[in-house]
Design a protein around this motif. Structure first.
Motif, PDB file in Angstrom:
ATOM      1  N   GLY A  53       0.844  -1.183  -0.033  1.00 35.19           N
ATOM      2  CA  GLY A  53      -0.029   0.108   0.071  1.00 35.19           C
ATOM      3  C   GLY A  53       0.878   1.343   0.097  1.00 35.19           C
ATOM      4  O   GLY A  53       0.390   2.382  -0.162  1.00 35.19           O
ATOM      5  N   ALA A  54       2.212   1.155  -0.055  1.00 32.47           N
ATOM      6  CA  ALA A  54       3.104   2.466   0.016  1.00 32.47           C
ATOM      7  C   ALA A  54       3.787   2.571  -1.275  1.00 32.47           C
ATOM      8  O   ALA A  54       4.336   3.597  -1.457  1.00 32.47           O
ATOM      9  CB  ALA A  54       4.232   2.196   1.192  1.00 32.47           C
ATOM     10  N   GLY A  55       3.377   1.620  -2.359  1.00 30.65           N
ATOM     11  CA  GLY A  55       3.641   2.116  -3.773  1.00 30.65           C
ATOM     12  C   GLY A  55       4.914   1.205  -4.222  1.00 30.65           C
ATOM     13  O   GLY A  55       5.191   1.411  -5.209  1.00 30.65           O
ATOM     14  N   ALA A  56       5.512   0.438  -3.276  1.00 27.62           N
ATOM     15  CA  ALA A  56       6.692  -0.332  -3.691  1.00 27.62           C
ATOM     16  C   ALA A  56       6.478  -1.146  -4.640  1.00 27.62           C
ATOM     17  O   ALA A  56       7.208  -1.356  -5.637  1.00 27.62           O
ATOM     18  CB  ALA A  56       7.128  -1.121  -2.404  1.00 27.62           C
ATOM     19  N   GLY A  57       5.111  -1.944  -4.702  1.00 25.58           N
ATOM     20  CA  GLY A  57       4.970  -2.757  -5.921  1.00 25.58           C
ATOM     21  C   GLY A  57       4.749  -2.114  -7.121  1.00 25.58           C
ATOM     22  O   GLY A  57       5.287  -2.623  -8.230  1.00 25.58           O
ATOM     23  N   LYS A  58       4.158  -0.923  -7.217  1.00 24.13           N
ATOM     24  CA  LYS A  58       4.202  -0.368  -8.266  1.00 24.13           C
ATOM     25  C   LYS A  58       5.380   0.406  -8.903  1.00 24.13           C
ATOM     26  O   LYS A  58       5.450   0.502  -9.992  1.00 24.13           O
ATOM     27  CB  LYS A  58       2.808   1.040  -8.008  1.00 24.13           C
TER      28      LYS A  58
ATOM     29  N   LYS B 182       6.938  -0.333 -12.320  1.00 25.01           N
ATOM     30  CA  LYS B 182       7.132   0.873 -13.065  1.00 25.01           C
ATOM     31  C   LYS B 182       8.673   1.035 -13.859  1.00 25.01           C
ATOM     32  O   LYS B 182       8.974   1.044 -14.860  1.00 25.01           O
ATOM     33  CB  LYS B 182       6.926   2.052 -12.558  1.00 25.01           C
ATOM     34  N   HIS B 183       9.396   0.474 -12.659  1.00 28.80           N
ATOM     35  CA  HIS B 183      10.958   0.276 -13.113  1.00 28.80           C
ATOM     36  C   HIS B 183      11.116  -0.824 -14.174  1.00 28.80           C
ATOM     37  O   HIS B 183      11.963  -0.499 -15.120  1.00 28.80           O
ATOM     38  CB  HIS B 183      11.667  -0.079 -11.917  1.00 28.80           C
ATOM     39  N   LEU B 184      10.600  -1.902 -14.081  1.00 27.79           N
ATOM     40  CA  LEU B 184      10.763  -2.932 -15.177  1.00 27.79           C
ATOM     41  C   LEU B 184      10.062  -2.656 -16.389  1.00 27.79           C
ATOM     42  O   LEU B 184      10.583  -3.049 -17.606  1.00 27.79           O
ATOM     43  CB  LEU B 184       9.986  -4.202 -14.530  1.00 27.79           C
ATOM     44  N   ALA B 185       8.807  -1.834 -16.182  1.00 28.50           N
ATOM     45  CA  ALA B 185       8.175  -1.320 -17.826  1.00 28.50           C
ATOM     46  C   ALA B 185       9.388  -0.218 -18.177  1.00 28.50           C
ATOM     47  O   ALA B 185       9.489  -0.506 -19.512  1.00 28.50           O
ATOM     48  CB  ALA B 185       7.111  -0.489 -17.249  1.00 28.50           C
ATOM     49  N   LYS B 186      10.024   0.376 -17.599  1.00 27.01           N
ATOM     50  CA  LYS B 186      11.033   1.345 -18.080  1.00 27.01           C
ATOM     51  C   LYS B 186      12.263   0.658 -18.797  1.00 27.01           C
ATOM     52  O   LYS B 186      12.653   0.931 -19.701  1.00 27.01           O
ATOM     53  CB  LYS B 186      11.480   2.321 -17.184  1.00 27.01           C
ATOM     54  N   ILE B 187      12.454  -0.533 -18.266  1.00 25.23           N
ATOM     55  CA  ILE B 187      13.712  -1.543 -18.460  1.00 25.23           C
ATOM     56  C   ILE B 187      13.352  -1.951 -19.901  1.00 25.23           C
ATOM     57  O   ILE B 187      13.709  -2.154 -20.850  1.00 25.23           O
ATOM     58  CB  ILE B 187      14.137  -2.706 -17.726  1.00 25.23           C
ATOM     59  N   ALA B 188      11.932  -2.699 -19.951  1.00 25.36           N
ATOM     60  CA  ALA B 188      11.355  -3.093 -21.117  1.00 25.36           C
ATOM     61  C   ALA B 188      11.200  -2.151 -22.381  1.00 25.36           C
ATOM     62  O   ALA B 188      11.784  -2.462 -23.452  1.00 25.36           O
ATOM     63  CB  ALA B 188      10.092  -3.731 -20.816  1.00 25.36           C
ATOM     64  N   VAL B 189      10.932  -0.881 -21.836  1.00 28.73           N
ATOM     65  CA  VAL B 189      10.973   0.045 -23.122  1.00 28.73           C
ATOM     66  C   VAL B 189      12.328   0.359 -23.551  1.00 28.73           C
ATOM     67  O   VAL B 189      12.829   0.480 -24.825  1.00 28.73           O
ATOM     68  CB  VAL B 189      10.072   1.291 -22.508  1.00 28.73           C
TER      69      VAL B 189
ATOM     70  N   PRO C  82      -6.333  -9.882  -4.681  1.00 29.48           N
ATOM     71  CA  PRO C  82      -5.737  -8.713  -4.499  1.00 29.48           C
ATOM     72  C   PRO C  82      -4.741  -8.367  -5.660  1.00 29.48           C
ATOM     73  O   PRO C  82      -4.563  -6.933  -6.404  1.00 29.48           O
ATOM     74  CB  PRO C  82      -5.252  -8.773  -3.374  1.00 29.48           C
ATOM     75  N   SER C  83      -4.066  -9.188  -6.121  1.00 25.73           N
ATOM     76  CA  SER C  83      -2.957  -8.816  -6.943  1.00 25.73           C
ATOM     77  C   SER C  83      -3.559  -8.878  -8.608  1.00 25.73           C
ATOM     78  O   SER C  83      -3.137  -7.757  -9.316  1.00 25.73           O
ATOM     79  CB  SER C  83      -1.806 -10.099  -7.114  1.00 25.73           C
ATOM     80  N   ILE C  84      -4.424  -9.480  -8.749  1.00 24.77           N
ATOM     81  CA  ILE C  84      -5.125  -9.226 -10.041  1.00 24.77           C
ATOM     82  C   ILE C  84      -5.786  -8.157 -10.205  1.00 24.77           C
ATOM     83  O   ILE C  84      -5.719  -7.416 -10.921  1.00 24.77           O
ATOM     84  CB  ILE C  84      -5.971 -10.542 -10.436  1.00 24.77           C
ATOM     85  N   GLN C  85      -6.485  -7.577  -9.226  1.00 25.00           N
ATOM     86  CA  GLN C  85      -7.074  -6.390  -9.479  1.00 25.00           C
ATOM     87  C   GLN C  85      -5.957  -5.143  -9.229  1.00 25.00           C
ATOM     88  O   GLN C  85      -6.199  -4.266 -10.056  1.00 25.00           O
ATOM     89  CB  GLN C  85      -8.005  -5.975  -8.097  1.00 25.00           C
ATOM     90  N   PHE C  86      -5.044  -5.324  -8.656  1.00 26.20           N
ATOM     91  CA  PHE C  86      -3.802  -4.528  -8.803  1.00 26.20           C
ATOM     92  C   PHE C  86      -2.997  -4.321 -10.181  1.00 26.20           C
ATOM     93  O   PHE C  86      -2.984  -3.186 -10.957  1.00 26.20           O
ATOM     94  CB  PHE C  86      -2.844  -4.798  -7.695  1.00 26.20           C
ATOM     95  N   TYR C  87      -3.002  -5.497 -10.641  1.00 22.88           N
ATOM     96  CA  TYR C  87      -2.507  -5.379 -12.211  1.00 22.88           C
ATOM     97  C   TYR C  87      -3.414  -4.791 -13.171  1.00 22.88           C
ATOM     98  O   TYR C  87      -3.083  -4.010 -13.924  1.00 22.88           O
ATOM     99  CB  TYR C  87      -2.095  -7.025 -12.414  1.00 22.88           C
TER     100      TYR C  87
ATOM    101  N   SER D  50      -5.620  -2.724 -12.558  1.00 18.21           N
ATOM    102  CA  SER D  50      -5.534  -1.170 -12.198  1.00 18.21           C
ATOM    103  C   SER D  50      -4.500  -0.395 -12.996  1.00 18.21           C
ATOM    104  O   SER D  50      -4.439   0.868 -13.270  1.00 18.21           O
ATOM    105  CB  SER D  50      -5.545  -0.774 -10.740  1.00 18.21           C
ATOM    106  N   LEU D  51      -3.368  -1.007 -13.141  1.00 19.19           N
ATOM    107  CA  LEU D  51      -2.097  -0.499 -14.020  1.00 19.19           C
ATOM    108  C   LEU D  51      -2.464  -0.771 -15.464  1.00 19.19           C
ATOM    109  O   LEU D  51      -1.538  -0.215 -16.170  1.00 19.19           O
ATOM    110  CB  LEU D  51      -0.697  -1.321 -13.576  1.00 19.19           C
ATOM    111  N   GLY D  52      -3.374  -1.212 -15.811  1.00 17.98           N
ATOM    112  CA  GLY D  52      -3.599  -1.426 -17.406  1.00 17.98           C
ATOM    113  C   GLY D  52      -3.239  -2.824 -17.900  1.00 17.98           C
ATOM    114  O   GLY D  52      -3.406  -3.141 -19.073  1.00 17.98           O
ATOM    115  N   ALA D  53      -2.747  -3.795 -16.949  1.00 22.59           N
ATOM    116  CA  ALA D  53      -2.398  -5.119 -17.233  1.00 22.59           C
ATOM    117  C   ALA D  53      -3.774  -5.969 -17.863  1.00 22.59           C
ATOM    118  O   ALA D  53      -5.160  -5.656 -17.108  1.00 22.59           O
ATOM    119  CB  ALA D  53      -1.595  -5.876 -16.595  1.00 22.59           C
TER     120      ALA D  53
END
Length: 160
Positions: free
Chosen positions: A95-100, A104-111, A128-133, A135-138
């Motif tokens: 909930g502190a943003g570490a997962g996101k 985000k860091h990995l998405a930058k590496i992929a790009v 919970p993880s499915i909903q989180f993913y 929410s990010l557009g996955a």
């Protein structure tokens, strides 16, 4: 809220990486499957021919999560992809943003590496993880089923 820092894992991080793996396995109810040791993990991640990469999330200077990833290849796209094998954030840091921040860091590496896609798997019950993913557009790839050969079945197919 404290800042989340993401850094590339190093050989010195092997003990914390293994502890994250064991905590993830416990969360996923799969602890009985963990056979990795510091030695095998160190060799696989930081040996002569690294098999995967790791980034670690720290919150307030304390390691709170990790992501382990490697490259795969899409014949349809004709380029590599980035595959996230494991993502884990300790409960006290959720909930502190570490997962996101890790994603985000990995998405930058992929790009940056011109990957055609960024993929991962999630257990069906992990809502919970499915909903989180989502929410990010996955998007879930419902039309695909993962198959696995291991143990005796793998050895048998190999003809040994």
């Amino acid at each position: 809220m404290s800042q989340i820092d993401i850094r590339l894992g190093s050989k010195a991080d092997v003990p914390v990486i293994l502890s994250f793996i064991k905590e993830l396995a416990e969360y996923e109810r799969l602890s009985h499957l963990v056979v990795a040791t510091e030695e095998t993990l160190g060799a696989a991640l930081f040996g002569d021919r690294p098999q995967a990469e790791v980034v670690i999330a720290a919150l307030g200077g304390k390691d709170v999560g990790f992501a382990l990833f490697f490259h795969n290849f899409s014949t349809f796209l004709g380029k590599q992809g980035l595959y996230l094998e494991d993502l884990y954030v300790r409960p006290e840091a959720r909930g502190a943003g570490a997962g996101k921040a890790l994603l985000k860091h990995l998405a930058k590496i992929a790009v940056e590496r011109d990957c055609g896609r960024f993929e991962w798997s999630v257990l069906d019950w992990n809502e919970p993880s499915i909903q989180f993913y989502k929410s990010l557009g996955a998007k879930p790839m419902d039309e695909w089923t993962i198959f696995r050969l291991d143990g005796d079945a793998l050895t048998a197919l190999a003809g040994n």
